[in-house]
Design an enzyme around this catalytic site. Sequence first.
Site, PDB file in Angstrom:
ATOM      1  N   TYR A 109       0.805  -1.170  -0.007  1.00  6.49           N
ATOM      2  CA  TYR A 109      -0.148  -0.121  -0.016  1.00  6.49           C
ATOM      3  C   TYR A 109       0.922   1.201   0.069  1.00  6.49           C
ATOM      4  O   TYR A 109       2.006   1.553   0.803  1.00  6.49           O
ATOM      5  CB  TYR A 109      -0.930   0.103   1.107  1.00  6.49           C
ATOM      6  N   GLU A 197      -3.378   7.932  -4.082  1.00  7.15           N
ATOM      7  CA  GLU A 197      -3.306   6.284  -3.461  1.00  7.15           C
ATOM      8  C   GLU A 197      -3.238   5.377  -4.444  1.00  7.15           C
ATOM      9  O   GLU A 197      -3.836   5.004  -5.486  1.00  7.15           O
ATOM     10  CB  GLU A 197      -4.564   6.121  -2.745  1.00  7.15           C
TER      11      GLU A 197
END
Length: 386
Positions: A109, A197
């Site tokens: 992530y 993101e």
Amino acid sequence: MNIHEYQAKKILKDYEVPVSKGVIIFSLEEIDRKIKSLDTNKLVLKAQIHAGGRGKGGGVKITNSVTELKNEAKQMLGMQLITHQTGPQGKTVKKLYIEEASDISKEFYLSCLVDRASSKIAFISSTEGGMDIEKVASETPDKIVTCKVDYKKEIEPQEIEKIITTFNLEGKVKETAEKLIKSLYKILIEKDATLIEINPLIITKNDNLICLDAKMNFDDNAIFRRPEILELRDLNEEEPAEIEASKHDLAYIKLDGSIGCMVNGAGLAMATMDIIKLYGKEPANFLDVGGGASKEKVSAAFKLILSDKNVKGILINIFGGIMRCDVLAQGLVDAAKETNIKLPLVVRLAGTNFEQGKEILNKSGLKILSASDLNDAAKKIVDAIK
């Protein structure tokens, strides 16, 4: 402002960030022509909506043949996709992104965002890719690394090292990751993004680093100087009422409650919504008419509230500073008469010209409940809609 995954990946590609090769389609007839540019029959079909959790909702499918791809696309295009971010009503899928499938070895992530609390840019990295980062933060916070960097022309090498250390990379993959961090930092600044993101960021079995999914948000207040970003706006993904509000420079967000709110000032608006909840009901919207609203702006705000069929009553809470209570009152009366309002209406006025404002309301002939303070206003509107 939000954009779609395929649009975010186009921006990433422009900054030489590695992404999977893909094409966007708006109809089933485009499939045969557009997938000719892709190099494999194993393809991933992704619904393009402004919401996360698409995979769990059936909005992401891996296919192994053109026939399978077409069948899945037929089911997906036009479907009402429901995820944890869309609410029970879901969102209609009007476009699909088809990209080459990847052989995943590891998932990470990675995100960068404007951290308002520290006035810095925060990079968040984790080995728990492909998962809800909020869940990771709650259950295993030790698996999240946050690095806050000052706003400057370029990010420092030692800062990059801190961001990617948790990934434990070596050689070519590490070099690619370092370039990726530099590119994300550059995009955030040059495009006035508030969030980028990448979830997941993957390493393939061939040791290639790829941004498998991408999300970007942009600063609405800076969009005037980014016409290339404004062109990416998809009005189909926005609430019609919020689009209408933007035309009148109103800060409006639709909610799920039954009490419509009109307030001047974001802080006062939040307090108003809180006290409605305290008295057992839910606000139907956040609506800030601003400090210097005209009669026309107030009238537009009132009509906006009334356009929501879930609204059972309206609470207007105005503290007149720059905003004059008499201007608010006249706009309110005009709008109420024009729309022939039948709903309970509670008004609390305080500040500049509040006495003149109350006089306008009293002489209007409308059934308006006057409140002495915020507690009194909340209690009266909640009682009125029972």
